[in-house]
Design a protein around this motif. Structure first.
Motif, PDB file in Angstrom:
ATOM      1  N   ALA A   1     -31.911  50.355  65.404  1.00 14.94           N
ATOM      2  CA  ALA A   1     -32.800  49.540  65.281  1.00 14.94           C
ATOM      3  C   ALA A   1     -34.196  50.539  65.970  1.00 14.94           C
ATOM      4  N   GLY A   2     -33.870  51.570  66.827  1.00 15.40           N
ATOM      5  CA  GLY A   2     -35.103  52.390  67.362  1.00 15.40           C
ATOM      6  C   GLY A   2     -35.150  52.285  68.725  1.00 15.40           C
ATOM      7  N   ALA A   3     -34.108  51.790  69.309  1.00 13.70           N
ATOM      8  CA  ALA A   3     -34.033  51.567  71.144  1.00 13.70           C
ATOM      9  C   ALA A   3     -33.482  52.906  71.562  1.00 13.70           C
TER      10      ALA A   3
ATOM     11  N   LYS B   1     -34.187  41.493  67.529  1.00 15.77           N
ATOM     12  CA  LYS B   1     -33.229  41.006  66.484  1.00 15.77           C
ATOM     13  C   LYS B   1     -31.502  41.504  66.987  1.00 15.77           C
ATOM     14  N   GLU B   2     -31.486  42.703  67.223  1.00 15.07           N
ATOM     15  CA  GLU B   2     -30.143  43.276  67.646  1.00 15.07           C
ATOM     16  C   GLU B   2     -29.612  42.658  68.946  1.00 15.07           C
TER      17      GLU B   2
ATOM     18  N   LEU C   1     -30.487  48.958  78.103  1.00 12.45           N
ATOM     19  CA  LEU C   1     -31.671  49.123  77.179  1.00 12.45           C
ATOM     20  C   LEU C   1     -32.527  49.880  78.038  1.00 12.45           C
ATOM     21  N   GLU C   2     -32.791  51.013  77.517  1.00 14.66           N
ATOM     22  CA  GLU C   2     -33.581  51.906  78.465  1.00 14.66           C
ATOM     23  C   GLU C   2     -35.257  51.582  77.958  1.00 14.66           C
ATOM     24  N   ALA C   3     -35.429  51.802  76.787  1.00 15.11           N
ATOM     25  CA  ALA C   3     -36.648  51.497  76.017  1.00 15.11           C
ATOM     26  C   ALA C   3     -36.540  51.026  74.646  1.00 15.11           C
ATOM     27  N   ALA C   4     -37.547  49.961  74.133  1.00 13.16           N
ATOM     28  CA  ALA C   4     -37.405  49.445  72.973  1.00 13.16           C
ATOM     29  C   ALA C   4     -37.798  50.395  71.890  1.00 13.16           C
ATOM     30  N   GLY C   5     -38.852  51.342  72.103  1.00 19.86           N
ATOM     31  CA  GLY C   5     -39.259  52.236  71.164  1.00 19.86           C
ATOM     32  C   GLY C   5     -40.282  51.411  70.322  1.00 19.86           C
ATOM     33  N   ASP C   6     -40.524  52.071  69.184  1.00 20.77           N
ATOM     34  CA  ASP C   6     -41.587  51.623  68.075  1.00 20.77           C
ATOM     35  C   ASP C   6     -41.234  50.293  67.425  1.00 20.77           C
TER      36      ASP C   6
END
Length: 130
Positions: A123-125, A80-81, A68-73
Motif C-alpha cells: 500500500a506504500g507504507a 485502508k490496510e 508503521l514507520e511512515a505512511a508514504g505517498d
C-alpha cells in the motif's frame, strides 16, 4: 442507577469503538485500583522460565510487533490496510497512520506479522517487524 445485567453490559461494549473501550478500561483500572494486564504477565512467566533451560529457546522469538514507520505517498491505501488488519474505524485508523511511527499489531506470530508487513508495504507504507 439500575443494575445492568451481563448481557446489557456486553451490548453496550459492542456499541463502543476500540478507543472508547480502551479509555473505559483505563478509567475502570483507576477507579478500582486493578490492572487488566495482570493475566498477561502471569502467562509470560512460564515462557521465561522455560527459556532459561536452553539458549536456543531464549533466542527464538514467537511474538512480533508490526510497526508503521511512515505512511508514504499513498496514505489512503495505507489507512485502508490498517483498517483491514485492525478492525479500527476510519477516524481511528487515520489518526494512527498520521501519528506514525506507531505499533499496528502486537503479539502476533511470524506469519501474521510478515503478511501484515507485505500488505502495508504494497500500500506504500514503510514497516518494521520487531
Amino acid at each position: 442507577m439500575a443494575k445492568l445485567s451481563t448481557d446489557e453490559l456486553l451490548d453496550a461494549f459492542k456499541e463502543m469503538t476500540l478507543i472508547e473501550l480502551s479509555e473505559f478500561v483505563k478509567q475502570f483500572e483507576d477507579t478500582f485500583g486493578v490492572t487488566a494486564a495482570a493475566p498477561v504477565a502471569v502467562a509470560a512467566a512460564p515462557a521465561a522460565g522455560g527459556a532459561a533451560g536452553g539458549d536456543a529457546a531464549a533466542e527464538e522469538k514467537t511474538d512480533f510487533e508490526v510497526v508503521l514507520e511512515a505512511a508514504g505517498d499513498k496514505k489512503i491505501n495505507v489507512i485502508k490496510e490498517v483498517r483491514a488488519l485492525t478492525s479500527l474505524g476510519l477516524k481511528e485508523a487515520k489518526d494512527l497512520v498520521e501519528a506514525a511511527p506507531k505499533t499496528i499489531l502486537e503479539s502476533v506470530d511470524k506469519a501474521a506479522a510478515d503478511k501484515a508487513k507485505e500488505a502495508l508495504e504494497a500500500a506504500g507504507a514503510t514497516v518494521t517487524v520487531k
